[in-house]
Design an enzyme around this catalytic site. Sequence first.
Site, PDB file in Angstrom:
ATOM      1  N   ASP A   1      42.000  27.847  46.752  1.00 45.81           N
ATOM      2  CA  ASP A   1      40.623  27.535  47.155  1.00 45.81           C
ATOM      3  C   ASP A   1      40.514  26.164  47.805  1.00 45.81           C
ATOM      4  O   ASP A   1      39.466  25.815  48.345  1.00 45.81           O
ATOM      5  CB  ASP A   1      39.686  27.574  45.936  1.00 45.81           C
ATOM      6  CG  ASP A   1      39.470  28.994  45.440  1.00 45.81           C
ATOM      7  OD1 ASP A   1      39.487  29.897  46.283  1.00 45.81           O
ATOM      8  OD2 ASP A   1      39.299  29.191  44.235  1.00 45.81           O
TER       9      ASP A   1
ATOM     10  N   ASP B   1      38.351  27.693  41.863  1.00 42.61           N
ATOM     11  CA  ASP B   1      39.133  27.328  40.679  1.00 42.61           C
ATOM     12  C   ASP B   1      40.636  27.378  40.933  1.00 42.61           C
ATOM     13  O   ASP B   1      41.406  26.745  40.249  1.00 42.61           O
ATOM     14  CB  ASP B   1      38.764  28.207  39.470  1.00 42.61           C
ATOM     15  CG  ASP B   1      38.845  29.698  39.798  1.00 42.61           C
ATOM     16  OD1 ASP B   1      39.413  30.032  40.857  1.00 42.61           O
ATOM     17  OD2 ASP B   1      38.340  30.511  39.013  1.00 42.61           O
TER      18      ASP B   1
ATOM     19  N   ASP C   1      32.189  31.770  43.263  1.00 42.38           N
ATOM     20  CA  ASP C   1      33.127  32.762  42.721  1.00 42.38           C
ATOM     21  C   ASP C   1      32.368  33.630  41.723  1.00 42.38           C
ATOM     22  O   ASP C   1      31.346  33.210  41.214  1.00 42.38           O
ATOM     23  CB  ASP C   1      34.232  32.037  41.929  1.00 42.38           C
ATOM     24  CG  ASP C   1      35.354  31.591  42.829  1.00 42.38           C
ATOM     25  OD1 ASP C   1      35.345  31.987  43.985  1.00 42.38           O
ATOM     26  OD2 ASP C   1      36.223  30.826  42.366  1.00 42.38           O
TER      27      ASP C   1
END
Length: 961
Positions: A703, A699, A397
């Site tokens: 996901d 997070d 990310d």
Amino acid sequence: EKFRVAVLVSQAALQFIHGLNLSSEYDAPEEVKAAGFQICADELGSIVEGHDVKKLKIHGGVEDIAAKLSTSIVNGIPTSEHLVNERKRIYGINKFTETPPRGFWVFVWEALQDTTLMILAVCALVSLAVGITVEGWPKGAYDGLGIVLSILLVVFVTATSDYRQSLQFRDLDKEKKKITVQVSRDGLRQKIPIFDLLPGDIVHLAIGDQVPADGLFISGFSVLINESSLTGESEPVSVNSRNPFLLSGTKVQDGSCKMLVTTVGMRTQWGKLMATLSEGGDDETPLQVKLNGVATIIGKIGLFFAVVTFAVLVQGLFSRKLQDGTQWIWSGDDAMEMLEFFAIAVTIVVVAVPEGLPLAVTLSLAFAMKKMMNDKALVRHLAACETMGSSTSICSDKTGTLTTNHMTVVKTCFCGEIKEVSSSNKSNHFRSAVPESAVKILIESIFNNTGGEVVNNKENKIEILGTPTETALLEFGLLLGGDFQAERKASKIVKVEPFNSAKKRMGVVIAFPEGGLRVHCKGASEIILAACDKVISSNGDVLPLDEPTTNHLKNTIEQFASEALRTLCLAYMDVGTNFSVDSSLPLQGYTCIGIVGIKDPVRPGVKESVAICKSAGITVRMVTGDNINTAKAIAREIGILTDDGIAIEGPVFREKSEEELYELIPKIQVMARSSPMDKHTLVKHLRTSLGEVVAVTGDGTNDAPALHEADIGLAMGIAGTEVAKESADVIILDDNFSTIVTVAKWGRSVYINIQKFVQFQLTVNVVALIVNFTSACLTGNAPLTAVQLLWVNMIMDTLGALALATEPPNDDLMKRSPVGRKGNFISNVMWRNILGQSLYQFVIIWILQTRGKAAFHLDGPDSDLILNTLIFNSFVFCQVFNEISSREMEKINVLKGILKNHVFVAVLSCTIIFQIVIVEFLGTFASTSPLTVQQWFVSVCLGFLGMPIAAALKLIPVGSN
């Protein structure tokens, strides 16, 4: 399935009992009343666990239950020590009863279960019986006692090692359970550990949180609860004022709410089920499975050699007796000799079975896990340590992992003008430059359309809660002179659609006291801008959105993004009174309020970490929901995006065919505006089509699929939701990309340490087997006795594992290519080292056996005993120096950093000291004889010679596989 049945049965039973009791009026026990409460723990438990709406009504609903619990649904419980202690006494604490840890003696008992050790123990008992009968006490007991002592030593060292590991895993388990929750107490918002929750607490839940105890819904929006962990049902349950029951252990899949805690700890449904089910340990890791297979094959080879050795030795005894003509006369000595042969055969099996292999893996992983904890990485599954060492690709990310996640609004575009936002003294200037009507709408949008809150914390200071993006916006709203609480009171929120990564927007509907509804919406700039057909002009009027204005706004978005700013667009729409709360928010027809540019600086050290990954052969890809220009700017800054790489947007990626993806994916370095499913598709293709070992960071709740699909799921400890953490293998406690690189380094260290140990152990195996087998065949006796072989087994198994499996990583590890999915565990380099060393050791021992007596001028009754002691001593010192050589498989300098590894130095020192004691003082047990200084010198020199031999072997080139 058992879980589900247990849940449904308990609910049915409770409802049946309540059906019988409903008619009777509830009266709280005297003890509860004396403590200042009006309802007991069992009654509360029965309402929530049984989903008993009738009983809830009898008690007057959620507000009355809060009153009976002496709490306020606005301010929470009072926190004076006396009141908190009374609450704990009446209702219990939020902890589950844990299974008591297994004691040291349980591990001793388990170590004794080893089949080969049991056979040896039987040998020792028979040896004791025959020896004492023939030679009397104590002389006849020495052989038997020697074996018994060796067995006990092996058992206690193994048990101690396993026991220490179990304590380590217990500590890690405690770390996993550390969860903090947001509560209101004494009217102030605060974070407390989940274990400190009490009935009466007001908990604030958001998307991705775990419900920390059983409780009742007070207020909230669009709450969907995933109860699959309890009931096995995958369909989420909608929780609202009609169905207000929240159960411990379930997850918030969507929405946010306030909850009144009613039941904690072992009284919750989760607690009751945890009591009936004991948690299983970690499964075996892939490497352990692989090594167990290796151990089984070697064990079978050892068994074959043992049977042949025993047959040859017995045949030699028969031959001697035939020559003497005493084949019909059997004495106690003959029986003892037969028994010694059997003991040697069994010990060959003990030496051959490398039970140290799985032990080395566990030791190495446990050591790495502990050290990684200090490096801010919590390993949830053992196998992840090892898999991370083979990873070839990391999909990371951007926000919070590559950047700091400390966001601030630095640029804005309102009423057609771009302005920089810096310190508070400029806010008045900013406000005066924008029409008051536009500022009013802007503040209304910021403070109502938010997942965050402005609250008073414990110190009674203003604190902004929420995600970093929300915090940045709320801070900007306060900077403009807005008042969060006043703004919230001016209107009433009637519907909330929380942000999620699929829609990339969030919205609220607010109702004004004078009537009329307004929708506020914010999200990804280009998506919100596309939904607008009007804009607020420079004088505060609402005008249709024409092409020049649209282009100006689009250029502004691109300009902000190219400066590595995250852009958000804010919009609103008046919907009058004809909007139904049950329908979803409109997708078109909004008025654009403006665009904000939020700066999220790159984390220090990330650029260097990306460079380390590249030199280690690991490809780093950025997968983000952000604008493509923002993503590209940051990716270039930290070295992810190169000239030959591709940056692609999620919607474009989705349209590609399988063939196009196969061509495209290896070149993709940045994926922007990606949905969770894009991330999942990317990971899946990398793993299946391209055979890569993929690590993924995540997070958010969305996901979870990608984290599951990846070989190693990495969840963020600070920004990560509980759902993401549950799906992950490793939790990065400081959310830092550099920590991920540390995890990769430790993973490689584990893999290489185990390879070093396997190389060392297989060398000892090969030599011990061949020496005893050949000498039994050629001379009729074995130079290494059962006790000596057990000591050698101890050196190479448990102590060798301790010494080699706990080598810390060095920076050179990240300069070699990753092993990947298809790498052979026992490489050509290892085979070269094993065969070369084995040949050297075998030649040395063979020369000693055939020429030793002449070389050392040994004659007299003890000559055989001294020669066998010399062989034993030289053999052990060969292993000691081979252990040092095994520290590096390809480098010649094996002494670098040796003194920093205290475990290695300690193990080596203990081995040498104990060897001296065995040879010089324990002769009666170990069948050794004290040696002269010259003989000691020769033994040590022969061992030491193995080191230059090992160095010379490393110069022989072999393929890398």
